[in-house]
Scaffold this motif. Structure first.
Motif, PDB file in Angstrom:
ATOM      1  N   PRO A   6      40.015  50.554  31.734  1.00 32.04           N
ATOM      2  CA  PRO A   6      39.691  51.230  32.829  1.00 32.04           C
ATOM      3  C   PRO A   6      39.481  50.735  34.142  1.00 32.04           C
ATOM      4  O   PRO A   6      39.489  51.055  35.388  1.00 32.04           O
ATOM      5  CB  PRO A   6      38.647  52.370  32.517  1.00 32.04           C
ATOM      6  N   ASN A   7      39.233  49.354  34.033  1.00 30.85           N
ATOM      7  CA  ASN A   7      38.685  48.171  35.119  1.00 30.85           C
ATOM      8  C   ASN A   7      40.047  47.455  35.347  1.00 30.85           C
ATOM      9  O   ASN A   7      40.716  47.782  36.245  1.00 30.85           O
ATOM     10  CB  ASN A   7      37.509  48.175  34.999  1.00 30.85           C
ATOM     11  N   GLY A   8      39.898  46.211  34.859  1.00 32.28           N
ATOM     12  CA  GLY A   8      40.644  45.100  34.847  1.00 32.28           C
ATOM     13  C   GLY A   8      42.122  45.391  34.701  1.00 32.28           C
ATOM     14  O   GLY A   8      43.193  45.294  35.564  1.00 32.28           O
ATOM     15  N   SER A   9      42.537  46.296  33.645  1.00 35.28           N
ATOM     16  CA  SER A   9      43.863  46.632  33.189  1.00 35.28           C
ATOM     17  C   SER A   9      44.308  47.526  34.335  1.00 35.28           C
ATOM     18  O   SER A   9      45.623  47.307  34.594  1.00 35.28           O
ATOM     19  CB  SER A   9      43.842  47.135  32.075  1.00 35.28           C
ATOM     20  N   THR A  10      43.698  48.667  34.708  1.00 37.16           N
ATOM     21  CA  THR A  10      43.904  49.490  35.774  1.00 37.16           C
ATOM     22  C   THR A  10      44.290  48.756  37.118  1.00 37.16           C
ATOM     23  O   THR A  10      45.560  49.110  37.767  1.00 37.16           O
ATOM     24  CB  THR A  10      42.885  50.445  35.849  1.00 37.16           C
ATOM     25  N   VAL A  11      43.640  47.919  37.471  1.00 36.42           N
ATOM     26  CA  VAL A  11      43.765  47.267  38.830  1.00 36.42           C
ATOM     27  C   VAL A  11      45.243  46.395  38.621  1.00 36.42           C
ATOM     28  O   VAL A  11      46.058  46.304  39.495  1.00 36.42           O
ATOM     29  CB  VAL A  11      42.650  46.327  39.168  1.00 36.42           C
ATOM     30  N   ALA A  12      45.229  45.851  37.418  1.00 40.88           N
ATOM     31  CA  ALA A  12      46.471  44.872  37.481  1.00 40.88           C
ATOM     32  C   ALA A  12      47.766  45.744  37.400  1.00 40.88           C
ATOM     33  O   ALA A  12      48.660  45.370  37.860  1.00 40.88           O
ATOM     34  CB  ALA A  12      46.395  43.927  36.192  1.00 40.88           C
ATOM     35  N   GLN A  13      47.686  47.030  36.706  1.00 38.86           N
ATOM     36  CA  GLN A  13      48.857  47.607  36.762  1.00 38.86           C
ATOM     37  C   GLN A  13      49.025  48.257  37.751  1.00 38.86           C
ATOM     38  O   GLN A  13      50.322  48.450  38.393  1.00 38.86           O
ATOM     39  CB  GLN A  13      48.707  48.785  35.597  1.00 38.86           C
ATOM     40  N   GLN A  14      48.160  48.552  38.575  1.00 44.82           N
ATOM     41  CA  GLN A  14      48.296  49.297  40.100  1.00 44.82           C
ATOM     42  C   GLN A  14      49.039  48.156  40.836  1.00 44.82           C
ATOM     43  O   GLN A  14      49.783  48.659  41.744  1.00 44.82           O
ATOM     44  CB  GLN A  14      46.864  49.511  40.611  1.00 44.82           C
ATOM     45  N   LEU A  15      48.601  46.913  40.795  1.00 47.85           N
ATOM     46  CA  LEU A  15      49.265  45.906  41.552  1.00 47.85           C
ATOM     47  C   LEU A  15      50.529  45.612  41.244  1.00 47.85           C
ATOM     48  O   LEU A  15      51.421  44.813  41.822  1.00 47.85           O
ATOM     49  CB  LEU A  15      48.383  44.604  41.802  1.00 47.85           C
ATOM     50  N   SER A  16      51.230  45.862  39.995  1.00 45.40           N
ATOM     51  CA  SER A  16      52.356  45.352  39.485  1.00 45.40           C
ATOM     52  C   SER A  16      53.488  45.815  40.236  1.00 45.40           C
ATOM     53  O   SER A  16      54.589  45.019  40.178  1.00 45.40           O
ATOM     54  CB  SER A  16      52.415  45.966  38.021  1.00 45.40           C
ATOM     55  N   ASP A  17      53.406  46.864  41.329  1.00 47.49           N
ATOM     56  CA  ASP A  17      54.447  47.183  41.854  1.00 47.49           C
ATOM     57  C   ASP A  17      54.273  46.949  43.512  1.00 47.49           C
ATOM     58  O   ASP A  17      54.967  47.246  44.365  1.00 47.49           O
ATOM     59  CB  ASP A  17      54.807  48.929  41.910  1.00 47.49           C
ATOM     60  N   SER A  18      53.197  46.212  43.950  1.00 53.44           N
ATOM     61  CA  SER A  18      52.838  45.744  45.112  1.00 53.44           C
ATOM     62  C   SER A  18      53.744  44.701  45.860  1.00 53.44           C
ATOM     63  O   SER A  18      53.795  44.530  47.026  1.00 53.44           O
ATOM     64  CB  SER A  18      51.389  45.472  45.134  1.00 53.44           C
ATOM     65  N   GLY A  19      54.285  43.767  45.013  1.00 47.92           N
ATOM     66  CA  GLY A  19      55.025  42.804  45.338  1.00 47.92           C
ATOM     67  C   GLY A  19      54.445  41.567  45.422  1.00 47.92           C
ATOM     68  O   GLY A  19      54.740  40.606  45.991  1.00 47.92           O
ATOM     69  N   ALA A  20      53.002  41.731  44.943  1.00 46.54           N
ATOM     70  CA  ALA A  20      51.945  40.533  45.001  1.00 46.54           C
ATOM     71  C   ALA A  20      52.260  39.754  43.676  1.00 46.54           C
ATOM     72  O   ALA A  20      52.632  40.456  42.672  1.00 46.54           O
ATOM     73  CB  ALA A  20      50.780  40.954  45.252  1.00 46.54           C
ATOM     74  N   THR A  21      51.977  38.544  43.529  1.00 44.31           N
ATOM     75  CA  THR A  21      51.932  37.776  42.518  1.00 44.31           C
ATOM     76  C   THR A  21      50.394  38.145  41.920  1.00 44.31           C
ATOM     77  O   THR A  21      49.630  37.650  42.614  1.00 44.31           O
ATOM     78  CB  THR A  21      52.220  36.183  42.637  1.00 44.31           C
ATOM     79  N   VAL A  22      50.415  38.397  40.674  1.00 44.33           N
ATOM     80  CA  VAL A  22      49.055  38.854  40.192  1.00 44.33           C
ATOM     81  C   VAL A  22      48.807  38.050  38.924  1.00 44.33           C
ATOM     82  O   VAL A  22      49.631  37.843  37.990  1.00 44.33           O
ATOM     83  CB  VAL A  22      49.055  40.333  39.554  1.00 44.33           C
ATOM     84  N   ILE A  23      47.498  37.410  38.876  1.00 44.49           N
ATOM     85  CA  ILE A  23      47.310  36.749  37.868  1.00 44.49           C
ATOM     86  C   ILE A  23      45.642  37.219  37.320  1.00 44.49           C
ATOM     87  O   ILE A  23      45.158  37.775  37.923  1.00 44.49           O
ATOM     88  CB  ILE A  23      47.034  35.137  38.215  1.00 44.49           C
ATOM     89  N   ALA A  24      45.448  36.758  35.983  1.00 44.15           N
ATOM     90  CA  ALA A  24      44.205  37.317  35.526  1.00 44.15           C
ATOM     91  C   ALA A  24      43.332  36.211  35.295  1.00 44.15           C
ATOM     92  O   ALA A  24      43.704  34.875  35.050  1.00 44.15           O
ATOM     93  CB  ALA A  24      44.596  37.813  33.959  1.00 44.15           C
ATOM     94  N   VAL A  25      42.187  36.076  36.000  1.00 42.37           N
ATOM     95  CA  VAL A  25      41.058  35.135  35.950  1.00 42.37           C
ATOM     96  C   VAL A  25      39.716  35.707  35.277  1.00 42.37           C
ATOM     97  O   VAL A  25      39.441  36.950  35.592  1.00 42.37           O
ATOM     98  CB  VAL A  25      41.055  34.666  37.398  1.00 42.37           C
ATOM     99  N   SER A  26      39.348  34.815  34.683  1.00 42.69           N
ATOM    100  CA  SER A  26      37.954  35.042  34.174  1.00 42.69           C
ATOM    101  C   SER A  26      37.112  33.729  34.278  1.00 42.69           C
ATOM    102  O   SER A  26      37.647  32.795  34.829  1.00 42.69           O
ATOM    103  CB  SER A  26      38.202  35.315  32.605  1.00 42.69           C
ATOM    104  N   LEU A  27      36.136  33.424  33.935  1.00 40.73           N
ATOM    105  CA  LEU A  27      35.179  32.437  33.647  1.00 40.73           C
ATOM    106  C   LEU A  27      35.831  31.299  33.066  1.00 40.73           C
ATOM    107  O   LEU A  27      35.629  29.848  33.411  1.00 40.73           O
ATOM    108  CB  LEU A  27      33.781  32.495  33.374  1.00 40.73           C
ATOM    109  N   ARG A  28      36.503  31.570  31.903  1.00 41.60           N
ATOM    110  CA  ARG A  28      37.121  30.747  31.249  1.00 41.60           C
ATOM    111  C   ARG A  28      38.324  30.033  31.744  1.00 41.60           C
ATOM    112  O   ARG A  28      38.423  28.773  31.298  1.00 41.60           O
ATOM    113  CB  ARG A  28      37.736  31.237  29.694  1.00 41.60           C
ATOM    114  N   ASN A  29      39.110  30.545  32.535  1.00 42.26           N
ATOM    115  CA  ASN A  29      40.265  29.660  33.123  1.00 42.26           C
ATOM    116  C   ASN A  29      39.935  29.568  34.696  1.00 42.26           C
ATOM    117  O   ASN A  29      41.101  29.787  35.370  1.00 42.26           O
ATOM    118  CB  ASN A  29      41.634  30.552  32.990  1.00 42.26           C
TER     119      ASN A  29
END
Length: 248
Positions: free
Chosen positions: A105-128
């Protein structure tokens, strides 16, 4: 007239949740959901698993997974032996999974929302966060017009309102602090300051914050430990054609 909330005029911005992602636009957007969507995505990317973000875990998710011949993650509490869920532990233990639909409901929702925005979207955590910052810095250097934005996904209170999650603030700040630029908005500078204040005390504080205590109380302390593997992943999952795959 430019929105006063857009952090216009800075190369680096920061905001919260789906609304922040809509208002503070960037050419390159880092989605941060440390407990646990983007941590799970980096674990999957380390293993060569493509992740398809999806908003809801319902009948439409079943059809979506079928469309891509992908494994559909179950709910954390529903996972049995061999099942894969939002828990990074289950992804690390998975066998035979190459494509995974991972509702959140949070990170996945934001990522999917941005998928059609034209932006390059990356997933970031403390690990990477360091690997992602180095990847983004190369693009900042190559294109003077590029704007990078970090969106902390946050969590939700029972009434549906945003609960700013400090672990996402730290993850976003850790990413932003490692970028090779000092042209940060005041909001981005605040996120960096938050990370710098605790960097030497991670992972202890990740276990002690509300999100860490919540997962531990529910029986998932190992998920918190994996989320606290600061800088141990070299994967930079990039969203393209609906899926997050490790950038080469």
């Amino acid at each position: 007239m430019t929105s006063p909330y857009a952090q216009h005029g800075f190369r680096v911005g920061f905001d919260w949740g789906p609304v922040g992602a809509e208002v503070v636009a960037g050419h390159l957007v880092a989605v941060v959901d440390v407990l646990s969507f983007t941590t799970a995505v980096t674990v999957a990317a380390d293993l060569g698993i493509d992740v398809y973000p999806y908003r809801w875990r319902d009948e439409t998710a079943v059809a979506y997974a079928s469309q891509y011949d992908a494994h559909l993650a179950v709910g954390r509490s529903e996972a049995g032996p061999g099942d894969v869920s939002l828990s990074p532990v289950t992804i690390r233990q998975a066998t035979g999974v190459t494509r995974l639909v991972l509702p959140s409901p949070n990170g996945s929702t934001v990522a999917q929302q941005l998928s059609d925005s034209g932006a390059t979207v990356i997933a970031v955590s403390l690990r990477n966060r360091l690997a992602a910052a180095q990847w983004a810095s190369q693009r900042l250097a190559a294109d003077p017009s590029l704007k990078v934005v970090a969106i902390a996904a946050g969590e939700r209170w029972r009434d549906g309102s945003l609960r700013p999650a400090v672990e996402d603030l730290w993850g976003a700040g850790g990413f932003l602090s490692a970028l090779d630029t000092d042209d940060l908005s005041p909001e981005a500078r605040a996120a960096v300051a938050a990370y710098d204040a605790v960097a030497d005390e991670l992972p202890t504080l990740l276990h002690d914050c509300a999100g860490g205590r919540e997962l531990t109380q529910y029986g998932y302390p190992e998920d918190v430990r994996i989320a606290a593997e600061v800088d141990q992943s070299l994967s930079v999952p990039v969203l393209k054609d609906g899926k997050l795959s490790a950038s080469i």
